[in-house]
Write a protein that holds these residues in place. Structure first.
Motif, short mmCIF file in Angstrom:
data_model
loop_
_atom_site.label_atom_id
_atom_site.label_comp_id
_atom_site.label_asym_id
_atom_site.label_seq_id
_atom_site.Cartn_x
_atom_site.Cartn_y
_atom_site.Cartn_z
N MET A 1 -9.74 2.11 -6.85
CA MET A 1 -10.36 1.17 -7.79
C MET A 1 -11.83 0.98 -7.49
SD MET A 1 -7.86 -2.00 -8.36
CE MET A 1 -6.21 -1.82 -8.99
N VAL B 1 -5.65 -2.32 -1.16
CA VAL B 1 -5.28 -1.56 -2.35
C VAL B 1 -4.60 -0.28 -1.85
CG1 VAL B 1 -6.08 -0.58 -4.52
CG2 VAL B 1 -7.31 -2.50 -3.51
N ARG B 2 -3.54 0.13 -2.53
CA ARG B 2 -2.64 1.10 -1.92
C ARG B 2 -3.24 2.48 -1.65
NH1 ARG B 2 0.44 -2.15 -4.93
NH2 ARG B 2 2.50 -2.83 -4.28
N ARG C 1 -3.43 3.69 2.02
CA ARG C 1 -2.35 4.41 2.72
C ARG C 1 -2.57 5.92 2.64
NH1 ARG C 1 2.47 0.96 -0.26
NH2 ARG C 1 2.07 -0.95 0.91
N MET D 1 -7.52 3.71 -16.20
CA MET D 1 -6.11 3.68 -15.74
C MET D 1 -5.15 3.45 -16.90
SD MET D 1 -5.71 1.76 -12.11
CE MET D 1 -6.89 0.45 -12.32
N LYS D 2 -5.63 2.72 -17.92
CA LYS D 2 -4.75 2.40 -19.04
C LYS D 2 -4.90 3.40 -20.19
CE LYS D 2 -3.53 -0.89 -16.47
NZ LYS D 2 -2.42 -0.60 -15.54
N GLY E 1 0.15 3.77 -15.26
CA GLY E 1 -1.26 3.41 -15.37
C GLY E 1 -1.78 2.74 -14.12
N GLN E 2 -1.30 3.19 -12.96
CA GLN E 2 -1.72 2.57 -11.70
C GLN E 2 -2.30 3.64 -10.76
OE1 GLN E 2 2.07 0.66 -10.62
NE2 GLN E 2 1.13 -1.29 -11.18
N LEU E 3 -2.69 3.19 -9.60
CA LEU E 3 -3.14 4.12 -8.56
C LEU E 3 -2.47 3.77 -7.25
CD1 LEU E 3 -5.32 2.28 -6.80
CD2 LEU E 3 -6.79 2.79 -8.75
N PRO E 4 -2.44 4.64 -6.28
CA PRO E 4 -3.18 5.90 -6.20
C PRO E 4 -2.42 7.09 -6.80
CG PRO E 4 -2.01 5.52 -4.13
CD PRO E 4 -1.72 4.33 -5.02
N GLU F 1 2.72 7.39 -6.53
CA GLU F 1 3.49 6.53 -5.63
C GLU F 1 2.96 6.74 -4.20
OE1 GLU F 1 5.59 4.00 -5.79
OE2 GLU F 1 5.72 4.05 -7.96
N SER F 2 2.37 5.68 -3.68
CA SER F 2 1.74 5.80 -2.36
C SER F 2 2.73 6.28 -1.30
CB SER F 2 1.12 4.46 -1.94
OG SER F 2 2.09 3.44 -1.89
N1 LIG Z 1 4.55 1.54 -6.20
C1 LIG Z 1 3.20 1.93 -6.51
C2 LIG Z 1 2.43 0.70 -6.85
C3 LIG Z 1 1.07 1.03 -7.38
C4 LIG Z 1 0.24 -0.21 -7.65
O1 LIG Z 1 0.76 -1.32 -7.84
N2 LIG Z 1 -1.08 0.00 -7.66
C5 LIG Z 1 -1.98 -1.09 -7.95
C6 LIG Z 1 -3.10 -1.09 -6.90
S1 LIG Z 1 -2.48 -1.48 -5.30
C7 LIG Z 1 -2.61 -0.87 -9.30
O2 LIG Z 1 -2.87 0.23 -9.70
N3 LIG Z 1 -2.88 -1.97 -10.00
C8 LIG Z 1 -3.54 -1.95 -11.27
C9 LIG Z 1 -2.61 -2.15 -12.39
O3 LIG Z 1 -1.39 -2.26 -12.18
O4 LIG Z 1 -3.10 -2.21 -13.51
C10 LIG Z 1 2.58 2.69 -5.33
O5 LIG Z 1 2.95 2.38 -4.19
O6 LIG Z 1 1.79 3.61 -5.53
#
Ligand SMILES: N[C@@H](CCC(=O)N[C@@H](CS)C(=O)NCC(=O)O)C(=O)O
Length: 232
Positions: free
Chosen positions: A7, A18-19, A22, A44-45, A57-60, A72-73
């Motif tokens: 991010m 923030v994941r 890891r 992301m979206k 729509g998430q990271l990493p 998935e981290s």
């Molecule tokens: N289970 C997923 C969770 C991913 C997650 O929640 N990422 C957060 C950042 S720590 C994210 O992208 N948040 C932004 C959002 O959901 O819009 C993983 O471990 O990769």
């Protein structure tokens, strides 16, 4: 070359947690070079992101030439460790099974209890509802952490005689517990946690993430653009 999404900016309570930290951490442990691709909220979206890289729509996300992207981290940490043949025990051994077990236990049995507390402390606006829910979730989290400490049974490592992804994932997850002061009554678990986080591979991962976040502001995440798109 390996690229990891991260991010542009995150709120102060999340900086260093923030994941993607890891993923940076395991890559630093195995000494694989990588680049960071900083993303904002609309990216992301966007369909290009959730359609091709991360379905939620998430990271990493880890991208690598010649391979499909992986999200998935936990999956990324395991994949890197297995391919590098480091920090995860040899294939087919009890150490490998135990390392997998503790990574999944961290993600599935420990992290959710901490999120319940985090939700109460960071995300609930209604004070009455928050105060009503807090005692139960705090008690559940503390009980789970005490059980984790019992299972560690004073050993320096969760698996075998050295650092593995089990230590990495559990220490990463326990950052939330530490921030929520849930380790205060578990000083030996807190000592173990500090020792694992002092590893140079983690220190660099956390510092790099915090530095990138510090270079940006909430505006850089362009949350307004996402809100506009979602508006009816
Ligand atoms: N289970 C997923 C969770 C991913 C997650 O929640 N990422 C957060 C950042 S720590 C994210 O992208 N948040 C932004 C959002 O959901 O819009 C993983 O471990 O990769």
């Amino acid at each position: 070359m390996i690229t990891v999404t991260a991010m542009k900016w995150a709120p102060p309570f999340a900086a260093g947690q923030v994941r993607d930290h890891r993923v940076r951490w395991i890559l630093n442990e195995v000494d694989w070079p990588y680049e960071i691709r900083l993303v904002d909220a609309p990216t992301m979206k966007s369909s290009g992101y959730y359609g091709e890289l991360q379905p939620f729509g998430q990271l990493p996300v880890l991208q690598e030439d010649g391979r499909p992207p992986i999200f998935e981290s936990g999956a990324i940490v395991l994949d890197v460790a297995m391919r590098a043949g480091r920090c995860i025990g040899a294939e087919g051994t009890p150490e490998r099974a135990a390392a997998l077990q503790w990574v999944i236990a961290g993600l599935n049995s420990v992290e959710p209890t901490l999120f319940n507390v985090a939700e109460v402390e960071y995300f609930m606006d209604d004070d009455e509802a928050r105060n009503a829910r807090r005692p139960l979730v705090v008690q559940q989290a503390k009980e789970r952490l005490a059980m984790l400490e019992d299972a560690r049974a004073g050993r320096d490592w969760f698996v075998g005689d050295g650092f593995t992804v089990a230590d990495l994932m559990l220490a990463s997850i326990l950052k939330t517990a530490d921030r929520l002061k849930l380790l205060d009554e578990l000083p030996t678990l807190a000592d173990w946690h500090r020792a694992i986080l002092a590893r140079p591979a983690h220190v660099k991962a956390e510092q790099d993430q915090k530095a990138e976040i510090a270079r940006h502001t909430p505006t850089d995440m362009r949350y307004d653009a996402v809100a506009q798109e979602a508006a009816p």
